[in-house]
Enzyme design. Structure first.
Site, PDB file in Angstrom:
ATOM      1  N   ASP A   7       0.872  -1.173   0.000  1.00 15.51           N
ATOM      2  CA  ASP A   7       0.000   0.000   0.000  1.00 15.51           C
ATOM      3  C   ASP A   7       0.906   1.218   0.000  1.00 15.51           C
ATOM      4  O   ASP A   7       1.540   1.536   1.013  1.00 15.51           O
ATOM      5  CB  ASP A   7      -0.903  -0.019   1.235  1.00 15.51           C
ATOM      6  CG  ASP A   7      -1.704   1.266   1.395  1.00 15.51           C
ATOM      7  OD1 ASP A   7      -1.826   2.018   0.411  1.00 15.51           O
ATOM      8  OD2 ASP A   7      -2.207   1.510   2.511  1.00 15.51           O
ATOM      9  N   ASN A  10       0.918   8.656  -0.088  1.00 13.42           N
ATOM     10  CA  ASN A  10       1.710   9.840  -0.406  1.00 13.42           C
ATOM     11  C   ASN A  10       2.930   9.993   0.497  1.00 13.42           C
ATOM     12  O   ASN A  10       3.943  10.554   0.090  1.00 13.42           O
ATOM     13  CB  ASN A  10       0.845  11.098  -0.301  1.00 13.42           C
ATOM     14  CG  ASN A  10      -0.151  11.195  -1.446  1.00 13.42           C
ATOM     15  OD1 ASN A  10       0.220  11.094  -2.610  1.00 13.42           O
ATOM     16  ND2 ASN A  10      -1.414  11.381  -1.114  1.00 13.42           N
ATOM     17  N   THR A  11       2.834   9.491   1.722  1.00 15.05           N
ATOM     18  CA  THR A  11       3.950   9.656   2.656  1.00 15.05           C
ATOM     19  C   THR A  11       4.384   8.352   3.322  1.00 15.05           C
ATOM     20  O   THR A  11       5.403   8.322   3.998  1.00 15.05           O
ATOM     21  CB  THR A  11       3.575  10.645   3.784  1.00 15.05           C
ATOM     22  OG1 THR A  11       2.424  10.152   4.482  1.00 15.05           O
ATOM     23  CG2 THR A  11       3.274  12.025   3.210  1.00 15.05           C
ATOM     24  N   ARG A  12       3.630   7.281   3.099  1.00 18.97           N
ATOM     25  CA  ARG A  12       3.891   6.051   3.843  1.00 18.97           C
ATOM     26  C   ARG A  12       3.817   4.842   2.936  1.00 18.97           C
ATOM     27  O   ARG A  12       3.018   4.794   2.004  1.00 18.97           O
ATOM     28  CB  ARG A  12       2.870   5.906   4.980  1.00 18.97           C
ATOM     29  CG  ARG A  12       3.123   4.747   5.917  1.00 18.97           C
ATOM     30  CD  ARG A  12       1.955   4.528   6.846  1.00 18.97           C
ATOM     31  NE  ARG A  12       0.777   4.067   6.118  1.00 18.97           N
ATOM     32  CZ  ARG A  12      -0.298   3.536   6.675  1.00 18.97           C
ATOM     33  NH1 ARG A  12      -0.355   3.421   7.982  1.00 18.97           N
ATOM     34  NH2 ARG A  12      -1.315   3.137   5.953  1.00 18.97           N
ATOM     35  N   LEU A  13       4.658   3.866   3.209  1.00 11.16           N
ATOM     36  CA  LEU A  13       4.597   2.559   2.560  1.00 11.16           C
ATOM     37  C   LEU A  13       4.208   1.535   3.617  1.00 11.16           C
ATOM     38  O   LEU A  13       4.848   1.455   4.665  1.00 11.16           O
ATOM     39  CB  LEU A  13       5.942   2.198   1.932  1.00 11.16           C
ATOM     40  CG  LEU A  13       6.064   0.834   1.219  1.00 11.16           C
ATOM     41  CD1 LEU A  13       7.143   0.909   0.135  1.00 11.16           C
ATOM     42  CD2 LEU A  13       6.398  -0.310   2.184  1.00 11.16           C
ATOM     43  N   TYR A  96     -18.756   7.176  -8.865  1.00  8.24           N
ATOM     44  CA  TYR A  96     -18.276   8.429  -9.429  1.00  8.24           C
ATOM     45  C   TYR A  96     -18.658   8.540 -10.904  1.00  8.24           C
ATOM     46  O   TYR A  96     -18.625   7.547 -11.648  1.00  8.24           O
ATOM     47  CB  TYR A  96     -16.755   8.504  -9.304  1.00  8.24           C
ATOM     48  CG  TYR A  96     -16.258   9.191  -8.053  1.00  8.24           C
ATOM     49  CD1 TYR A  96     -16.997   9.182  -6.867  1.00  8.24           C
ATOM     50  CD2 TYR A  96     -15.032   9.853  -8.047  1.00  8.24           C
ATOM     51  CE1 TYR A  96     -16.522   9.807  -5.729  1.00  8.24           C
ATOM     52  CE2 TYR A  96     -14.546  10.477  -6.905  1.00  8.24           C
ATOM     53  CZ  TYR A  96     -15.301  10.457  -5.752  1.00  8.24           C
ATOM     54  OH  TYR A  96     -14.832  11.070  -4.620  1.00  8.24           O
ATOM     55  N   ASP A 105      -7.452   3.718  -2.746  1.00 11.27           N
ATOM     56  CA  ASP A 105      -7.612   3.199  -1.386  1.00 11.27           C
ATOM     57  C   ASP A 105      -9.093   3.101  -1.022  1.00 11.27           C
ATOM     58  O   ASP A 105      -9.556   2.077  -0.480  1.00 11.27           O
ATOM     59  CB  ASP A 105      -6.867   4.063  -0.375  1.00 11.27           C
ATOM     60  CG  ASP A 105      -7.119   5.556  -0.548  1.00 11.27           C
ATOM     61  OD1 ASP A 105      -7.804   5.963  -1.507  1.00 11.27           O
ATOM     62  OD2 ASP A 105      -6.625   6.334   0.295  1.00 11.27           O
ATOM     63  N   THR A 127      -5.065   9.521   6.439  1.00  9.13           N
ATOM     64  CA  THR A 127      -4.615  10.901   6.325  1.00  9.13           C
ATOM     65  C   THR A 127      -5.804  11.842   6.210  1.00  9.13           C
ATOM     66  O   THR A 127      -5.815  12.936   6.761  1.00  9.13           O
ATOM     67  CB  THR A 127      -3.699  11.059   5.097  1.00  9.13           C
ATOM     68  OG1 THR A 127      -2.600  10.154   5.226  1.00  9.13           O
ATOM     69  CG2 THR A 127      -3.168  12.466   4.990  1.00  9.13           C
ATOM     70  N   THR A 178      -7.534  26.609  25.409  1.00  4.63           N
ATOM     71  CA  THR A 178      -7.477  26.625  23.943  1.00  4.63           C
ATOM     72  C   THR A 178      -7.208  25.244  23.362  1.00  4.63           C
ATOM     73  O   THR A 178      -7.805  24.837  22.363  1.00  4.63           O
ATOM     74  CB  THR A 178      -6.400  27.613  23.466  1.00  4.63           C
ATOM     75  OG1 THR A 178      -6.723  28.916  23.939  1.00  4.63           O
ATOM     76  CG2 THR A 178      -6.338  27.648  21.946  1.00  4.63           C
TER      77      THR A 178
END
Length: 256
Positions: A7, A10-13, A96, A105, A127, A178
């Site tokens: 899998d 964009n930032t992870r395998l 779609y 995904d 993400t 806050t």
């Protein structure tokens, strides 16, 4: 002979290795920091020792990067299956108007749920927080929202001192500082989106997948949510099984 499942986000395998009975015997996840080629090069020697007989891939990366990844994986001397979103596949009708715009995904997660067809509201906690609606084999479309952590980053960008404390998302009480106001507000908004979706589709079963699934589920118990771990992997395995079946059918000699 084992099977390798990748899998590529964009930032992870993330990877899984399964035995012939589809039992996971090894798994891992690493940030590739926009350098998936380097990361895969580092892992390829390890994969080569695992006697891999087939490779299934879900990738959101561009075609050029995928082709470079494929060259590296060719060293394993195993057939490679890149999952691709299709308008219709194994009974699933993609919702779609332009199916290729749907993320691979999300599509694989929806495809996985067609193995037990019913009405599902599928929440992906990655993400982004994704919501997909599935009526048996008909994908109805869905929603994409910034995740807890993306929203946190957006709200606190350029400010000082607003960190994510360990108990940040423990409850939904009105914040008296806050930090609590920010984190409880973010969670409240995402839960509200899920609840509103379910008011529009009250007969849909709530399904969660992804690392933050337990966090959201604890606030939505009245809907009897169900967690499906590694739903993308299930969909990828199903996709490859269908591809292999098509290949076997194509080489069966004509007996007539």
């Amino acid at each position: 002979m084992n099977h390798l499942w990748l899998d590529l986000g964009n930032t992870r395998l993330k990877y899984w290795v399964s035995n012939p009975e589809q039992q996971i015997i090894e798994q891992g996840a690493e940030l590739h920091l926009q350098s998936p080629i380097d990361l895969l090069l580092g892992l390829s020697q390890h994969f080569k020792s695992l006697n891999i007989s087939s490779i299934g891939i879900s990738s959101v990366l561009d075609n050029s990067t995928n082709q470079r990844l494929k060259k590296i994986l060719n060293r394993l001397n195993a057939p490679i299956y890149f999952a691709e979103v299709q308008a219709q596949y194994a009974g699933l009708i993609t919702g779609y108007d332009q199916p290729k715009q749907l993320g691979i995904d999300r599509w694989l997660q929806v495809l996985a749920m067609t193995r037990s067809p019913d009405k599902y509201c599928i929440i992906g906690c990655g993400t982004a927080l994704t919501i997909d609606l599935l009526d048996h084999y008909q994908h109805q479309g869905g929603y994409i929202l910034p995740s807890l952590y993306l929203q946190h980053d957006a709200l606190t960008q350029g400010t000082k001192g607003i960190k994510i404390p360990e108990q940040a998302f423990e409850n939904l009480v009105a914040g008296r500082n806050t930090s609590d106001a920010v984190h409880h507000g973010i969670l409240l908004g995402l839960l509200g989106a899920i609840r509103y979706t379910l008011t529009l589709h009250p007969d849909y079963q709530l399904i969660f997948t992804g690392g933050d699934a337990p966090l959201f589920m604890q606030f939505l118990q009245e809907y009897q949510p169900r967690q499906e771990a590694d739903l993308l992997l299930t969909g990828l395995q199903y996709y490859v099984q269908q591809q292999q079946g098509k290949m076997e059918d194509s080489i069966i000699p004509n007996r007539h």
